[in-house]
Design a protein around this motif. Structure first.
Motif, PDB file in Angstrom:
ATOM      1  N   VAL A  47     114.234 117.739  54.503  1.00 16.89           N
ATOM      2  CA  VAL A  47     114.354 119.079  55.091  1.00 16.89           C
ATOM      3  C   VAL A  47     113.126 119.412  55.932  1.00 16.89           C
ATOM      4  N   LEU A  48     112.005 118.732  55.681  1.00 13.47           N
ATOM      5  CA  LEU A  48     110.823 118.935  56.526  1.00 13.47           C
ATOM      6  C   LEU A  48     111.133 118.627  57.995  1.00 13.47           C
TER       7      LEU A  48
ATOM      8  N   GLN B 233     115.311 127.341  49.650  1.00 11.01           N
ATOM      9  CA  GLN B 233     114.147 126.609  49.148  1.00 11.01           C
ATOM     10  C   GLN B 233     113.764 127.130  47.769  1.00 11.01           C
ATOM     11  N   LEU B 234     113.398 126.252  46.862  1.00  9.26           N
ATOM     12  CA  LEU B 234     113.013 126.653  45.514  1.00  9.26           C
ATOM     13  C   LEU B 234     111.637 127.315  45.518  1.00  9.26           C
TER      14      LEU B 234
ATOM     15  N   LEU C 213     104.688 113.652  57.760  1.00  8.75           N
ATOM     16  CA  LEU C 213     104.005 113.597  59.053  1.00  8.75           C
ATOM     17  C   LEU C 213     104.575 114.639  60.014  1.00  8.75           C
ATOM     18  N   GLU C 214     105.876 114.878  59.916  1.00  8.62           N
ATOM     19  CA  GLU C 214     106.462 115.944  60.734  1.00  8.62           C
ATOM     20  C   GLU C 214     105.881 117.299  60.333  1.00  8.62           C
ATOM     21  N   ALA C 215     105.703 117.511  59.030  1.00  6.02           N
ATOM     22  CA  ALA C 215     105.090 118.757  58.572  1.00  6.02           C
ATOM     23  C   ALA C 215     103.645 118.847  59.051  1.00  6.02           C
TER      24      ALA C 215
ATOM     25  N   GLU D 282     106.181 128.268  57.428  1.00 10.38           N
ATOM     26  CA  GLU D 282     105.754 128.441  56.044  1.00 10.38           C
ATOM     27  C   GLU D 282     106.574 127.594  55.068  1.00 10.38           C
ATOM     28  N   PRO D 283     107.888 127.507  55.215  1.00  9.37           N
ATOM     29  CA  PRO D 283     108.626 126.600  54.325  1.00  9.37           C
ATOM     30  C   PRO D 283     108.187 125.148  54.469  1.00  9.37           C
TER      31      PRO D 283
END
Length: 392
Positions: free
Chosen positions: A129-130, A104-105, A190-192, A147-148
């Protein structure tokens, strides 16, 4: 060149294996995905297996790991592990999710392109990626995944324009400007939201989906919805948009989003060919504008039709989805000696057509597995219902 031509001719012939063995084809495709992961070092998943030299990658054969698609492959591995009880697939999913956290950046984004390309932030890639981080957190409960997901969601919210569109930070490897297929990015937000509880993620997702609806044509077609040509968008990106609208609508309980997906899905029902396939690109009147099929888009459309069948009970969706799945299964070679071909899914059929030309794509494989597992699950539900009815 001769070998490529011979392979192309073989692709026109019936593939080995039964076209009714849904779980057999799912297993073969998952085996291919495992080899793709191993080829990239056992963590991220190789973008594709190429039959020709790729100048951008400096190689043929297995290409480098692809963060975007590895992200949404993660839930497929968890699903397959749950179905089979085989822990290897769960362990592989966790390895992918950990790898995603490492690449992850700093600003929370996910890079466009594969590892080795210039690491520039990309909106759509981050949204995909979420899915992986959210699922890994639900499965494992580890903060390394939470956290990501939060950081990725915050990047998307900060980059969103006031009207709900994302215009900044598009992938350097696709055309610039608004992309309505970011509806699937909204679904990722929405997944996040589901694991972080951050209401700003939900609000941003709905804002984007309303923007998508404001641009959709009355006949269900989507402008600004292609990687390279908005006048004749790929079925792949059309299907991304349908998926995002349907799943997000189901998540937030908004019928208008589900109806928007259904309108497009119904238009495609009318364009299905006798062999079960769909055209690879469509114009604004839903006329196919090419004579080849985009296998990734076919699989995604099967998923949307199966989800609509789940919701409505309309048998048209089930029959059409089964037909497209049978077409896709027939395009697979389950007996090839080449491990990059055996069980893989081509970008296009025939293989020399313009999308993913002479390649077997990891995302095409992922969506076929999802479609086959969904069909299998619906079949089991029907069997269980009949069994209950018989007992009563």
């Amino acid at each position: 060149a001769l070998k490529q031509w011979l392979r192309g001719i073989r692709d026109l012939l019936p593939a080995a294996g039964s076209s009714d063995d849904v779980l057999g084809h799912a297993r073969a495709t998952m085996d291919w995905l495992c080899r793709a992961q191993d080829a990239a070092g056992g963590r991220g998943v190789s973008r594709s297996y190429s039959l020709r030299y790729q100048r951008a990658h400096g190689r043929r054969g297995w290409l480098a790991a692809y963060p975007e698609t590895t992200g949404y492959i993660i839930p497929t591995f968890f699903d397959y592990a749950a179905l089979t009880g085989e822990l290897e697939y769960r362990q592989r999913a966790i390895q992918m999710a950990r790898w995603e956290s490492e690449v992850q950046l700093d600003n929370g984004a996910v890079q466009g392109g594969v590892i080795g390309f210039h690491p520039s932030p990309a909106i759509f890639n981050t949204g995909q990626v979420l899915f992986g981080w959210a699922r890994a957190f639900r499965e494992c409960g580890e903060k390394i995944f939470l956290e990501p997901a939060r950081r990725g969601g915050e990047f998307l919210v900060q980059a969103q324009d006031a009207d709900g569109a994302w215009r900044r930070h598009g992938s350097r490897y696709a055309r610039s400007g608004v992309n309505l297929y970011d509806a699937r990015t909204a679904w990722g937000l929405l997944e996040a939201f589901s694991v972080t509880g951050e209401s700003i993620f939900r609000d941003a997702a709905i804002k984007n989906l309303d923007f998508v609806l404001s641009r959709q044509h009355a006949n269900g077609w989507f402008p600004d919805c292609c990687l390279d040509d908005n006048t004749r968008p790929l079925l792949h990106t059309i299907a991304y948009t349908m998926e995002g609208l349907f799943e997000a609508g189901s998540f937030v309980g908004e019928p208008r989003f589900i109806e928007a997906a259904r309108t497009a899905a119904d238009a495609l029902l009318e364009r299905q060919k006798a062999d079960g396939s769909l055209g690879g690109r469509f114009d604004h009147n839903w006329q196919p504008v090419c004579d080849w099929s985009c296998l990734t888009g076919d699989a995604q459309t099967a998923i949307v039709w199966l989800r609509l069948y789940e919701r409505s009970g309309d048998s048209r969706y089930l029959c059409s989805a089964k037909a497209i799945n049978r077409f896709l299964m027939k395009t697979q070679d389950l007996s090839a000696k080449d491990e990059g071909i055996r069980g893989g899914v081509k970008g296009s059929h025939p293989i020399w057509a313009e999308y993913g030309s002479f390649e077997y794509l990891n995302w095409a494989a992922k969506f076929l597995v999802d479609a086959l597992l969904l069909e299998h699950g619906l079949g089991q539900t029907e069997i269980d219902s009949l069994s209950v009815a018989a007992k009563s």
